[in-house]
Design a protein around this motif. Structure first.
Motif, PDB file in Angstrom:
ATOM      1  N   THR A 160      96.861  55.874  52.008  1.00 41.01           N
ATOM      2  CA  THR A 160      97.421  54.792  51.200  1.00 41.01           C
ATOM      3  C   THR A 160      97.040  54.954  49.738  1.00 41.01           C
ATOM      4  O   THR A 160      97.866  54.771  48.836  1.00 41.01           O
TER       5      THR A 160
ATOM      6  N   ILE B  11      96.123  47.342  46.722  1.00 39.02           N
ATOM      7  CA  ILE B  11      96.385  48.102  47.949  1.00 39.02           C
ATOM      8  C   ILE B  11      95.102  48.730  48.481  1.00 39.02           C
ATOM      9  O   ILE B  11      94.793  48.662  49.677  1.00 39.02           O
TER      10      ILE B  11
ATOM     11  N   THR C  36      93.172  47.704  51.925  1.00 37.00           N
ATOM     12  CA  THR C  36      92.929  48.730  52.945  1.00 37.00           C
ATOM     13  C   THR C  36      91.443  48.805  53.286  1.00 37.00           C
ATOM     14  O   THR C  36      91.059  48.928  54.461  1.00 37.00           O
TER      15      THR C  36
END
Length: 282
Positions: free
Chosen positions: A18, A173, A177
């Motif tokens: 990611t 993000i 995560t």
């Protein structure tokens, strides 16, 4: 830190992948925005001030005017184009030379080509030159240059704003995560709290883990960007005729280490931000 990364292999892989995707998108946008800004600056830097002298001005007066303009602040180059040279060049490139055969007198004046140190100073230099003696007319492309300068300013502002939003999105993000990995290890964190571990002691391994994961993701993104930039510069930009003159202005040796550093920072601080909210909820 390393033991936790190996133990949570699947979550680590998800976090690294990611992070690398987010940083690749960020790096691609930075390169594109930098390239557009460079093109805008190059176009505006190509503008010169052309000052046409009166036909009655002597060559000595023209040379004195050159020295005077050269001493002005913001002026980096002044070139005198004599009327004889301008007339010869005009006759050479005129599409119908037979129309000029009967002309014995040179109707062109001496011309001064003036370059400013910055596109923003071009208009002010033109106004100062317009007030000098023996100057009949000054061409600086005022309206076009104003529009290009405004466009370049908008490009910079939009690029900075979007880059900032992408950085925040990338950090979010990465933080979310990493928060998933924290949730998977909530029992370990609770046990450490029960045995008296301080929040600072709990944060340190997660801080290092976030930095390592972010750096690895940044390294993958740097590799993708380096390969893409090499392919663009060696294949695409050389084979297509319409873009063969375009060159990448951002060095891969600068963008690639920057992505690794940004990945490490975003990973570390994203981990801290997620852990702070997580510790409050535990």
């Amino acid at each position: 830190c390393w033991r936790n990364i190996r133990r949570q292999g699947l979550m680590t892989f998800a976090c690294v992948s990611t992070t690398s995707i987010a940083l690749t998108i960020l790096g691609a946008f930075v390169v594109l925005a930098w390239q557009v800004n460079t093109i805008a600056e190059t176009v505006t830097r190509g503008f010169e001030v052309h000052a046409f002298l009166t036909t009655s001005a002597s060559r000595d007066e023209a040379n004195k005017l050159v020295e005077r303009i050269r001493s002005m602040p913001g002026v980096v180059r002044v070139k005198l184009v004599p009327r004889e040279e301008a007339w010869a060049e005009y006759r050479k490139h005129y599409p119908h030379p037979q129309d000029l055969e009967g002309m014995t007198e040179n109707p062109l004046p001496d011309k001064l080509e003036i370059t400013a140190s910055s596109p923003n100073l071009t208009l002010s230099v033109a106004e100062a030159v317009r007030e000098l003696p023996h100057v009949a007319r000054v061409n600086e492309g005022k309206e076009v240059l104003k529009r290009l300068l405004a466009l370049a300013h908008i490009v910079r502002l939009v690029g900075l704003a979007l880059a900032g939003l992408l950085c925040l999105g990338t950090a979010a993000i990465i933080g979310n995560t990493i928060r998933m990995t924290l949730f998977a290890r909530r029992r370990d964190i609770r046990v450490m709290q029960l045995v008296g571990a301080t929040n600072r002691f709990i944060r340190l391994p997660f801080f290092l883990e976030g930095a390592v994961v972010g750096a690895v993701g940044g390294g993958i993104a740097a590799g993708v960007m380096a390969a893409a930039m090499h392919y663009l510069s060696s294949r695409i930009l050389t084979d297509l005729p319409l873009v063969s003159e375009i060159r990448l202005s951002l060095d891969p040796g600068l963008i690639c280490p920057s992505l690794v550093a940004v990945g490490a920072l975003l990973g570390a601080f994203g981990s801290l931000a997620s852990l702070r909210r997580f510790l409050r909820a535990v």
